[in-house]
Design a protein around this motif. Sequence first.
Motif, PDB file in Angstrom:
ATOM      1  N   HIS A  59       0.404  -0.961   0.058  1.00  0.00           N
ATOM      2  CA  HIS A  59       0.154  -0.233   0.256  1.00  0.00           C
ATOM      3  C   HIS A  59       0.909   0.821   0.408  1.00  0.00           C
ATOM      4  CE1 HIS A  59       0.621   0.918   4.228  1.00  0.00           C
ATOM      5  NE2 HIS A  59       0.593  -0.221   4.255  1.00  0.00           N
ATOM      6  N   ASP A  60       0.134   2.447  -0.385  1.00  0.00           N
ATOM      7  CA  ASP A  60       0.603   3.704  -0.414  1.00  0.00           C
ATOM      8  C   ASP A  60       0.897   3.855   1.000  1.00  0.00           C
ATOM      9  OD1 ASP A  60       1.696   6.428  -0.770  1.00  0.00           O
ATOM     10  OD2 ASP A  60       0.417   6.385  -2.408  1.00  0.00           O
ATOM     11  N   GLY A  61       1.819   4.667   1.908  1.00  0.00           N
ATOM     12  CA  GLY A  61       2.175   5.073   2.898  1.00  0.00           C
ATOM     13  C   GLY A  61       2.206   6.302   3.133  1.00  0.00           C
ATOM     14  N   GLY A  62       1.731   7.324   1.858  1.00  0.00           N
ATOM     15  CA  GLY A  62       1.793   8.476   1.993  1.00  0.00           C
ATOM     16  C   GLY A  62       0.631   8.938   1.688  1.00  0.00           C
ATOM     17  N   CYS A  63      -0.114   7.692   0.782  1.00  0.00           N
ATOM     18  CA  CYS A  63      -1.914   8.863   1.100  1.00  0.00           C
ATOM     19  C   CYS A  63      -2.164   8.162   2.629  1.00  0.00           C
ATOM     20  CB  CYS A  63      -2.676   7.250   0.072  1.00  0.00           C
ATOM     21  SG  CYS A  63      -4.018   7.524  -0.240  1.00  0.00           S
ATOM     22  N   PRO A  64      -2.441   9.978   2.903  1.00  0.00           N
ATOM     23  CA  PRO A  64      -3.847   9.614   3.816  1.00  0.00           C
ATOM     24  C   PRO A  64      -4.809   8.509   3.777  1.00  0.00           C
ATOM     25  CG  PRO A  64      -3.903  11.951   2.952  1.00  0.00           C
ATOM     26  CD  PRO A  64      -2.811  10.658   1.992  1.00  0.00           C
ATOM     27  N   LEU A  65      -5.909   8.931   2.470  1.00  0.00           N
ATOM     28  CA  LEU A  65      -6.574   8.237   2.522  1.00  0.00           C
ATOM     29  C   LEU A  65      -6.108   5.842   2.842  1.00  0.00           C
ATOM     30  CD1 LEU A  65      -8.487   9.694  -0.669  1.00  0.00           C
ATOM     31  CD2 LEU A  65      -9.043   9.013   1.761  1.00  0.00           C
ATOM     32  N   CYS A  66      -5.141   6.024   2.146  1.00  0.00           N
ATOM     33  CA  CYS A  66      -4.846   4.893   2.063  1.00  0.00           C
ATOM     34  C   CYS A  66      -4.328   4.387   3.496  1.00  0.00           C
ATOM     35  CB  CYS A  66      -3.153   4.136   1.716  1.00  0.00           C
ATOM     36  SG  CYS A  66      -4.077   4.549  -0.255  1.00  0.00           S
ATOM     37  N   ARG A  67      -4.143   5.215   4.492  1.00  0.00           N
ATOM     38  CA  ARG A  67      -3.349   5.034   5.987  1.00  0.00           C
ATOM     39  C   ARG A  67      -4.522   4.491   6.348  1.00  0.00           C
ATOM     40  NH1 ARG A  67      -0.201   9.478   5.382  1.00  0.00           N
ATOM     41  NH2 ARG A  67      -1.908  10.952   6.208  1.00  0.00           N
ATOM     42  N   ARG A  68      -5.860   5.535   5.915  1.00  0.00           N
ATOM     43  CA  ARG A  68      -7.314   5.106   7.311  1.00  0.00           C
ATOM     44  C   ARG A  68      -7.178   4.412   7.270  1.00  0.00           C
ATOM     45  NH1 ARG A  68     -10.038  10.993   7.925  1.00  0.00           N
ATOM     46  NH2 ARG A  68      -8.646  11.886   8.854  1.00  0.00           N
ATOM     47  N   GLU A  69      -7.551   3.725   5.623  1.00  0.00           N
ATOM     48  CA  GLU A  69      -8.101   2.254   5.298  1.00  0.00           C
ATOM     49  C   GLU A  69      -6.896   1.310   5.851  1.00  0.00           C
ATOM     50  OE1 GLU A  69     -10.861  -0.300   3.165  1.00  0.00           O
ATOM     51  OE2 GLU A  69     -11.046   1.910   2.926  1.00  0.00           O
ATOM     52  N   LEU A 107     -16.816  -4.169  -8.736  1.00  0.00           N
ATOM     53  CA  LEU A 107     -16.040  -3.655  -7.696  1.00  0.00           C
ATOM     54  C   LEU A 107     -15.195  -3.053  -8.144  1.00  0.00           C
ATOM     55  CD1 LEU A 107     -15.673  -6.530  -5.190  1.00  0.00           C
ATOM     56  CD2 LEU A 107     -17.032  -4.493  -5.069  1.00  0.00           C
ATOM     57  N   GLU A 108     -14.491  -3.828  -9.281  1.00  0.00           N
ATOM     58  CA  GLU A 108     -13.658  -2.903 -10.696  1.00  0.00           C
ATOM     59  C   GLU A 108     -13.578  -1.268 -10.891  1.00  0.00           C
ATOM     60  OE1 GLU A 108      -9.365  -2.410 -11.816  1.00  0.00           O
ATOM     61  OE2 GLU A 108     -10.090  -4.158 -10.205  1.00  0.00           O
ATOM     62  N   PHE A 109     -14.879  -1.547 -11.217  1.00  0.00           N
ATOM     63  CA  PHE A 109     -15.613  -0.180 -12.151  1.00  0.00           C
ATOM     64  C   PHE A 109     -15.468   1.202 -10.863  1.00  0.00           C
ATOM     65  CE2 PHE A 109     -18.969   2.266 -13.112  1.00  0.00           C
ATOM     66  CZ  PHE A 109     -18.838   3.327 -14.122  1.00  0.00           C
ATOM     67  N   MET A 110     -16.302   0.303  -9.964  1.00  0.00           N
ATOM     68  CA  MET A 110     -16.246   1.204  -8.759  1.00  0.00           C
ATOM     69  C   MET A 110     -15.251   1.183  -8.267  1.00  0.00           C
ATOM     70  SD  MET A 110     -19.178  -0.068  -6.862  1.00  0.00           S
ATOM     71  CE  MET A 110     -18.460   0.729  -5.410  1.00  0.00           C
ATOM     72  N   TYR A 111     -13.758   0.557  -8.612  1.00  0.00           N
ATOM     73  CA  TYR A 111     -12.459   1.613  -8.036  1.00  0.00           C
ATOM     74  C   TYR A 111     -11.165   2.374  -8.821  1.00  0.00           C
ATOM     75  CZ  TYR A 111      -7.689   0.708  -6.567  1.00  0.00           C
ATOM     76  OH  TYR A 111      -6.331   1.144  -5.737  1.00  0.00           O
ATOM     77  N   LEU A 112     -11.842   2.102 -10.532  1.00  0.00           N
ATOM     78  CA  LEU A 112     -11.909   2.800 -10.970  1.00  0.00           C
ATOM     79  C   LEU A 112     -12.253   4.465 -10.581  1.00  0.00           C
ATOM     80  CD1 LEU A 112     -11.560   0.819 -14.456  1.00  0.00           C
ATOM     81  CD2 LEU A 112      -9.409   1.232 -12.519  1.00  0.00           C
ATOM     82  N   TRP A 113     -13.291   4.248 -10.488  1.00  0.00           N
ATOM     83  CA  TRP A 113     -14.274   5.589 -10.355  1.00  0.00           C
ATOM     84  C   TRP A 113     -13.498   6.440  -9.632  1.00  0.00           C
ATOM     85  CZ3 TRP A 113     -17.168   6.999  -6.671  1.00  0.00           C
ATOM     86  CH2 TRP A 113     -17.967   8.360  -6.432  1.00  0.00           C
ATOM     87  N   PHE A 114     -13.133   5.568  -8.322  1.00  0.00           N
ATOM     88  CA  PHE A 114     -12.611   6.147  -7.225  1.00  0.00           C
ATOM     89  C   PHE A 114     -10.797   6.810  -7.461  1.00  0.00           C
ATOM     90  CE2 PHE A 114      -9.138   4.491  -3.959  1.00  0.00           C
ATOM     91  CZ  PHE A 114      -9.125   5.797  -3.005  1.00  0.00           C
ATOM     92  N   LEU A 115      -9.983   6.141  -8.536  1.00  0.00           N
ATOM     93  CA  LEU A 115      -8.796   6.558  -8.280  1.00  0.00           C
ATOM     94  C   LEU A 115      -8.907   7.673  -8.894  1.00  0.00           C
ATOM     95  CD1 LEU A 115      -6.906   2.377  -9.831  1.00  0.00           C
ATOM     96  CD2 LEU A 115      -6.709   4.347  -7.832  1.00  0.00           C
ATOM     97  N   LYS A 116      -9.765   7.855  -9.878  1.00  0.00           N
ATOM     98  CA  LYS A 116     -10.206   9.205 -10.815  1.00  0.00           C
ATOM     99  C   LYS A 116     -10.362  10.360  -9.559  1.00  0.00           C
ATOM    100  CE  LYS A 116     -11.363   7.582 -14.575  1.00  0.00           C
ATOM    101  NZ  LYS A 116     -13.124   7.741 -16.016  1.00  0.00           N
ATOM    102  N   LEU A 117     -10.960  10.408  -8.298  1.00  0.00           N
ATOM    103  CA  LEU A 117     -10.841  10.964  -7.062  1.00  0.00           C
ATOM    104  C   LEU A 117     -10.327  11.196  -6.366  1.00  0.00           C
ATOM    105  CD1 LEU A 117     -15.178  10.169  -6.625  1.00  0.00           C
ATOM    106  CD2 LEU A 117     -14.062  12.089  -8.109  1.00  0.00           C
ATOM    107  N   ARG A 118      -9.816  10.395  -6.348  1.00  0.00           N
ATOM    108  CA  ARG A 118      -8.418  10.057  -5.416  1.00  0.00           C
ATOM    109  C   ARG A 118      -7.649  11.282  -4.671  1.00  0.00           C
ATOM    110  NH1 ARG A 118      -3.476   5.907  -5.001  1.00  0.00           N
ATOM    111  NH2 ARG A 118      -2.702   6.541  -3.075  1.00  0.00           N
ATOM    112  N   PRO A 119      -6.679  12.148  -6.171  1.00  0.00           N
ATOM    113  CA  PRO A 119      -6.273  13.250  -5.786  1.00  0.00           C
ATOM    114  C   PRO A 119      -7.282  14.068  -4.772  1.00  0.00           C
ATOM    115  CG  PRO A 119      -6.017  12.051  -7.542  1.00  0.00           C
ATOM    116  CD  PRO A 119      -7.020  11.353  -7.104  1.00  0.00           C
ATOM    117  N   ARG A 120      -7.918  14.548  -4.947  1.00  0.00           N
ATOM    118  CA  ARG A 120      -9.035  15.750  -4.430  1.00  0.00           C
ATOM    119  C   ARG A 120      -9.553  15.170  -3.423  1.00  0.00           C
ATOM    120  NH1 ARG A 120     -13.164  16.059  -8.772  1.00  0.00           N
ATOM    121  NH2 ARG A 120     -11.895  14.919 -10.347  1.00  0.00           N
TER     122      ARG A 120
END
Length: 119
Positions: A8-18, A95-108
């Motif tokens: 996982h990406d420990g530099g990502c605040p969302l990833c750290r929480r997850e 689930l993959e479709f939803m994940y790809l959608w999430f990745l587009k929103l991830r930076p914001r």
Amino acid sequence: MAKVIIWHDGGCPLCRREIALMRRLDHRGRIDFIDVTEAGSVCPIDRQTLLTRLHASEDGVLLSGAAAFAAMWRAIPLLRPIGLLARSSAMLAILEFMYLWFLKLRPRLQRLVGGGAGR
């Protein structure tokens, strides 16, 4: 049940929480969590690729995206039913479709959650 490895990406605040939540739910210690941003972390593929999507190893098979989440869920008793549902190709596709959608929103979302620069 074999151990699952999650990169996982420990530099990502969302990833750290997850990941913090998943660690708390992993009462049986079935998941090894590896922060690919830490120096010396062992990566099975290019580090930049690992930073773009969640990756997992389940029974020696490298998975990414929704399939990696499903492997993680299968290792946690509380979430195992969802992970088992994701073995269906139709459910995994959704689930993959939803994940790809999430990745587009991830930076914001990163900026909102923790001031991260977004990757």
